[in-house]
Write an enzyme that holds these catalytic residues in place. Sequence first.
Site, PDB file in Angstrom:
ATOM      1  N   ASP A 156       0.797  -1.237   0.000  1.00 29.33           N
ATOM      2  CA  ASP A 156       0.000   0.000   0.000  1.00 29.33           C
ATOM      3  C   ASP A 156       0.821   1.274   0.000  1.00 29.33           C
ATOM      4  O   ASP A 156       0.406   2.267   0.590  1.00 29.33           O
ATOM      5  CB  ASP A 156      -0.898   0.068   1.255  1.00 29.33           C
ATOM      6  CG  ASP A 156      -2.042  -0.910   1.168  1.00 29.33           C
ATOM      7  OD1 ASP A 156      -2.231  -1.512   0.108  1.00 29.33           O
ATOM      8  OD2 ASP A 156      -2.752  -1.040   2.172  1.00 29.33           O
ATOM      9  N   ASP A 198      -6.548  -6.619  11.286  1.00 27.53           N
ATOM     10  CA  ASP A 198      -6.189  -5.496  10.420  1.00 27.53           C
ATOM     11  C   ASP A 198      -6.117  -4.190  11.187  1.00 27.53           C
ATOM     12  O   ASP A 198      -5.566  -3.199  10.683  1.00 27.53           O
ATOM     13  CB  ASP A 198      -7.243  -5.319   9.320  1.00 27.53           C
ATOM     14  CG  ASP A 198      -7.302  -6.503   8.387  1.00 27.53           C
ATOM     15  OD1 ASP A 198      -6.247  -6.944   7.914  1.00 27.53           O
ATOM     16  OD2 ASP A 198      -8.424  -7.000   8.121  1.00 27.53           O
TER      17      ASP A 198
HETATM   18  C1  BGC Z   1       0.178  -4.831  10.676  1.00 26.20           C
HETATM   19  C2  BGC Z   1       1.482  -5.513  11.009  1.00 26.20           C
HETATM   20  C3  BGC Z   1       1.312  -7.004  10.975  1.00 26.20           C
HETATM   21  C4  BGC Z   1       0.716  -7.430   9.665  1.00 26.20           C
HETATM   22  C5  BGC Z   1       0.458  -8.910   9.588  1.00 26.20           C
HETATM   23  C6  BGC Z   1      -0.373  -5.346   9.388  1.00 26.20           C
HETATM   24  O1  BGC Z   1      -1.643  -4.833   9.174  1.00 26.20           O
HETATM   25  O2  BGC Z   1       0.358  -3.459  10.635  1.00 26.20           O
HETATM   26  O3  BGC Z   1       1.880  -5.115  12.288  1.00 26.20           O
HETATM   27  O4  BGC Z   1       2.551  -7.625  11.184  1.00 26.20           O
HETATM   28  O5  BGC Z   1      -0.488  -6.750   9.434  1.00 26.20           O
HETATM   29  O6  BGC Z   1      -0.559  -9.312  10.403  1.00 26.20           O
END
Ligand code: BGC
Length: 626
Positions: A345, A564
Amino acid sequence: MRSTPRSGAARSRLRRGLAAVAVAALGSTMAVVTATSAQAAVTCDVTYTTNDWTTSPGQGGFTANLTVRNTGDALSSWNLGFTFPNSAQRVSQGWSANWTQSGSNVTASSMPWNGSVPTGATLSLGFNGTWSGSNPKPTSFTVNGVTCGGVTPSPSPSPSPSPSPSPSPSPSPSPSPSPSPSPSPSPSPSPSPSPSPSPSPTPSPGPRVDNPYAGADGYVNPDWSASAASEPGGSAVANTSTAIWLDRIAAITSGSAGNNSKGLRDHLDLAVAQDAANGSTPVTIQVVIYNLPNRDCSALASNGELKVAQNGLNRYKTEYIDPIASIMSDSKYRNLRIVAIVEIDSLPNLVTNLNLAACQEAKNSGAYEQGVAYALGKLYAIPNVYNYVDAGHHGWLGWDSNFGPSAQLFGTTAALATGGKATVHGFITNTANYSALVEPHFSVSGSVNGQLIRSSRWVDWNFYIDELSFAQAFRQRLIQEGFSSSIGMLIDTSRNGWGGSARPSGPSTSTDLNTFVNNSKVDRRVHAGNWCNQSGAGLGERPRANPATGIDAYVWVKPPGESDGSSTAIDNNEGKGFDRMCDPTYGGNDRNGNNPTGALANAPLSGHWFSAQFRQLLANAYPPIS
Ligand code: BGC
């Protein structure tokens, strides 16, 4: 993280689990054949390496890896031929080509996605086979009927008469130089005294295999696996490969968000052990590079620790990318295929969300572009690292206003990297997003009662209604932009399954356009711009290589069950903000057409384990969990 739709008017196996192979790699041997055909346009080098093992006295199996370098004119399709010296050598199953055997003659013909081989490009293909008596290497190869040349005899260690002790993570003292058949000729010293081309002592980028997922097992992260297995029914998928997220500097040494404790070296060491334990199959490990300054500039849930205004770009390079590159380039990891998923992103935000201050700053400072270019160049310099750049998803970049400009921005950014556009092995779409892979019950070019499907509220004039069609089309657009014609796409299918009882089983019979689309679509979201902990979602396609033309693999980059973003504000020291797109009571913003968010309640911080979400994903898996 966030997948942000366009701003403006209309609006955005790999369960390669660890197939335990009950044999041990005993030897890796290599033959190199170089030749030119004086008058023909076809000239080629072929390298043929094997890993042999014995299953009972006098017979056994082997994996052969072939590297074909096109030293002649560009090819649009190819047929590789060779003859086994011994009539008891058989191909049992191959990859990256259509393999046939007639008597001792073997033919491998190109697949739709790898027929085109530019001058100087390298193809990688291989097969598993069986032998009896001995396993000598073929003495000559042809490409499109033209002989690649004479034989380079390479004394192959004869297969050991007895199974070796259990595989060990360290190279065996046998004649093999490497513990597993390398996916491609590695720059490490060749096991056989093959006179040419001798690997250079100075590691140069590549050669890499065309598709790092083909014929490989995916690394299983034991931390994610344990979380999945702790949920009811979770063990059915707990052996699936998911990505490692380096979501902050500390994650390099001590693990990412949540309770994971393993750093990058720990995971790579474990991947080497998985590689040693799975016979001759290579292991692919996916590492997400995700720490740009002003990260996730159009949302809040995955904001990170670095800021443009606080020397963020410099810190990104020296405290984040440099240490990662230094670890990955350790020679003990040389036989792993390391896939780097580069900055989720990021660049598309510079196309669609420049109305937001944090994105403007990322653009005006050059931080995103220079950061991505730095990462690409540094990682590409490591010959077994494969860069896949994040390319949003159809519900973000599917409109013309975003599609071409994003491809151009990827092009100009990669051109800044040391190594240029060649540093990009491919792109990934739908990372951590929920867009359906395929909408089976309606077509983007269809109409209902005289009204175009594209004019429905859901499609909103997008040119794509699903991720597979978008990824394939975007690949072509990226090639036009100067990326290699051999780039492959990945699609994150971790949470885009949309099964369960709410999944429509066929097209709606309604003659009202919006009712038809809403009741026919398998993507049950309220709006394609919704991205946080979506209610009703299920696990998608299980990871696998070469699932469709132009697609290197379906992958699980977002580990299912990791949140998320939190549904209410939660104090933290991870730089994470509270984005109301994760709040089920919020009425949305202009990036989701001011619709309800569709988010699940009671969600923890992004990256943290969210048990209720995992259970829902399991229940709504599509294809269903068998
Ligand atoms: C988060 C990360 C995380 C990743 C995988 C992202 O949305 O910001 O901290 O490691 O997702 O779950």
